[in-house]
Design an enzyme around this catalytic site. Structure first.
Site, PDB file in Angstrom:
ATOM      1  N   LYS B 106     -14.320   9.339 -49.187  1.00 58.86           N
ATOM      2  CA  LYS B 106     -13.249   8.531 -48.575  1.00 58.86           C
ATOM      3  C   LYS B 106     -13.609   6.946 -48.757  1.00 58.86           C
ATOM      4  CE  LYS B 106     -11.578   6.316 -44.774  1.00 58.86           C
ATOM      5  NZ  LYS B 106     -11.652   5.877 -43.435  1.00 58.86           N
ATOM      6  N   GLY B 167     -10.465   1.575 -34.494  1.00 57.08           N
ATOM      7  CA  GLY B 167     -11.092   1.305 -33.110  1.00 57.08           C
ATOM      8  C   GLY B 167     -10.231   0.874 -32.254  1.00 57.08           C
ATOM      9  N   ALA B 193      -6.887   5.537 -38.509  1.00 59.86           N
ATOM     10  CA  ALA B 193      -7.318   4.335 -37.873  1.00 59.86           C
ATOM     11  C   ALA B 193      -6.024   3.913 -36.817  1.00 59.86           C
ATOM     12  CB  ALA B 193      -7.590   3.070 -38.436  1.00 59.86           C
ATOM     13  N   GLY B 194      -6.454   3.592 -35.758  1.00 65.83           N
ATOM     14  CA  GLY B 194      -5.273   3.039 -34.559  1.00 65.83           C
ATOM     15  C   GLY B 194      -5.071   4.037 -33.618  1.00 65.83           C
ATOM     16  N   THR B 216     -12.999   6.822 -32.780  1.00 70.12           N
ATOM     17  CA  THR B 216     -13.143   6.329 -31.504  1.00 70.12           C
ATOM     18  C   THR B 216     -12.141   7.067 -30.314  1.00 70.12           C
ATOM     19  OG1 THR B 216     -13.351   4.428 -32.871  1.00 70.12           O
ATOM     20  CG2 THR B 216     -13.160   4.169 -30.455  1.00 70.12           C
TER      21      THR B 216
END
Lengths: 74, 263
Positions: B106, B167, B193-194, B216
Site C-alpha cells: 500500500k 484518523g 481513511a475517514g 483508528t
C-alpha cells in the site's frame, strides 16, 4: 583496539563497532535479531537476504535494519 | 445466484489474489499486539496493514507483531505511512519486499501533517516507479475520479480514496466522488481513511466499493474488539445491500399494506 581489527559502522543511526571480518548476518544475530525477520539496507541499497551471511562489512558502512511493526494510515 | 445463501461466494480479487473479507484493518494505536490480534479476528480480516520501521537495537526482545498476527494466515500489506516523498515511500517498500517477500503493497505519500492529505504528484510518480519495479501498489489518494484514473493508468492495482482525513472519524464526506471513482475504475476501489463508525463503513459498501480499510475507528473505540465485529457486520451488510439493489426513493409515502379490503 587497533583500527584494523574493528570496523566503525552506523546502525539505525547509532555508531557501533564490530570486529573486522563480520558479516551482515553476523551483526544481525549479534544484536539478538532473527535475520529471517528483518530487512537490511546497506549504504542506501537493499542487502538481499540471501547474501546477508556472505557480505563482509566494511569500515564506514551505514546500515538500516528494519522490520514490520503495527501501523495503519498516516 | 441472488438467493441469500450463507455460502454464496462474494469474493473480490486484487492483482490476482482473491479474498473473502472486504474489511482491511490497520495494526496501529492498539493497547498491545494481543488486543490487536483479537480485533483482527473479530473483524474477520484477511489483510492487515503494517508499517516498516527500524528495529529497536537496544531492546531486540521487544514483542514483535509477527508473534501475534501470523503472516502465513493473514496477508501483511506493507504501508508507507509516514512517508512524505516518493523516494521515501519507494525506499520503504523496497525494504518491505525484502523483509516479507510481498509485491502487494500500500502506497501513501502524504502532503502535510495537519491534514495527512496525499501529495498526488509524488503519489503518481511513486506509483509509476513501483509498477516498473514489479510491485503491485494499492494507492491511497484523494477522492478525485480523474486522479484515480491516472493512478490506474500508472499501474495502481487498487484505488484507495480517502472518505475523510486519516484518523478523523468524520465518515464519507463526498459520496458523489466516491461513487464516480467506483464507476470509472477497472481495479478494486476501497475507501481508505475517514471511517468513524459502522454506518460509515456500510455507506462505503453501499456506494459499490470493493472494500474498506480502517484503523483508528476500531483501535480508538472504547471496546475495539466489539467495534471490529460491528465493522465486519457493517461491511457485510453494506455489501449485501449494494448487491441486492436498493429501492428507489420517493418524495411521498407509499403504503406497504394492501389498500383493498380495508374495513
Amino acid at each position: 583496539m587497533s583500527e584494523q581489527s574493528h570496523l566503525r559502522l552506523v546502525v539505525n543511526g547509532e555508531p557501533r563497532r564490530v570486529e573486522a571480518g563480520s558479516t551482515i548476518a553476523g551483526l544481525v544475530t549479534a544484536l539478538g535479531l532473527d535475520p529471517a525477520k528483518v530487512a537490511v539496507e546497506r549504504n542506501g541499497a537493499i542487502a538481499p537476504r540471501s547474501t546477508l551471511a556472505d557480505v563482509p562489512l566494511l569500515d564506514g558502512d551505514v546500515l538500516e535494519i528494519v522490520h514490520f511493526v503495527g501501523g495503519g494510515q498516516g | 445466484m441472488s438467493s441469500a445463501g450463507q455460502q454464496d461466494d462474494d469474493s473480490w480479487t486484487v492483482a490476482g489474489r482473491t479474498f473473502r473479507s472486504r474489511l482491511i484493518v490497520g495494526t496501529g494505536k492498539y493497547r498491545d499486539y494481543a488486543q490487536n490480534a483479537a480485533a483482527v479476528a473479530a473483524a474477520g480480516a484477511e489483510i492487515v496493514t503494517v508499517a516498516v520501521r527500524r528495529v529497536n537495537v537496544c531492546d531486540p526482545a521487544a514483542p514483535m507483531l509477527t508473534d501475534f498476527i501470523d503472516p502465513k494466515k493473514i496477508t501483511y500489506l506493507p504501508n508507507t505511512a509516514g512517508c512524505f516523498t516518493a523516494d521515501d515511500a519507494i525506499r520503504t517498500l523496497r525494504l518491505a519486499r525484502e523483509a516479507g517477500g510481498w509485491d502487494l503493497v500500500k502506497l501513501e505519500v502524504l502532503g502535510e501533517a495537519r491534514t495527512l492529505y496525499p501529495n498526488m504528484r509524488e503519489t503518481l510518480s511513486a506509483t509509476e516507479v513501483l509498477a516498473k519495479e514489479g510491485f503491485l501498489p494499492m494507492v491511497y489518494c484523494v477522492d478525485d475520479p480523474i486522479a484515480a484514473r491516472q493512478l490506474e493508468d500508472a499501474g495502481a492495482v487498487a484505488i484507495m480514496p480517502l472518505g475523510a482525513p486519516i484518523g478523523s472519524g468524520l465518515g464519507i464526506q463526498n459520496r458523489v466522488t466516491i461513487r464516480l471513482i467506483v464507476e470509472g475504475a477497472n481495479v478494486p476501489v476501497l475507501v481508505d481513511a475517514g471511517v468513524g463508525t459502522a454506518s460509515d463503513a456500510a455507506v462505503a459498501m453501499e456506494l459499490g466499493c470493493d472494500g474498506v480499510l480502517m484503523n483508528t475507528a476500531i483501535a480508538e473505540a472504547k471496546d475495539p474488539v466489539l467495534m471490529a465485529r460491528a465493522m465486519r457486520l457493517a461491511v457485510e451488510g453494506g455489501r449485501d445491500a449494494y448487491r441486492a439493489g436498493r429501492m428507489a426513493t420517493r418524495k411521498y409515502a407509499d403504503p406497504s399494506s394492501p389498500l383493498a379490503g380495508l374495513i
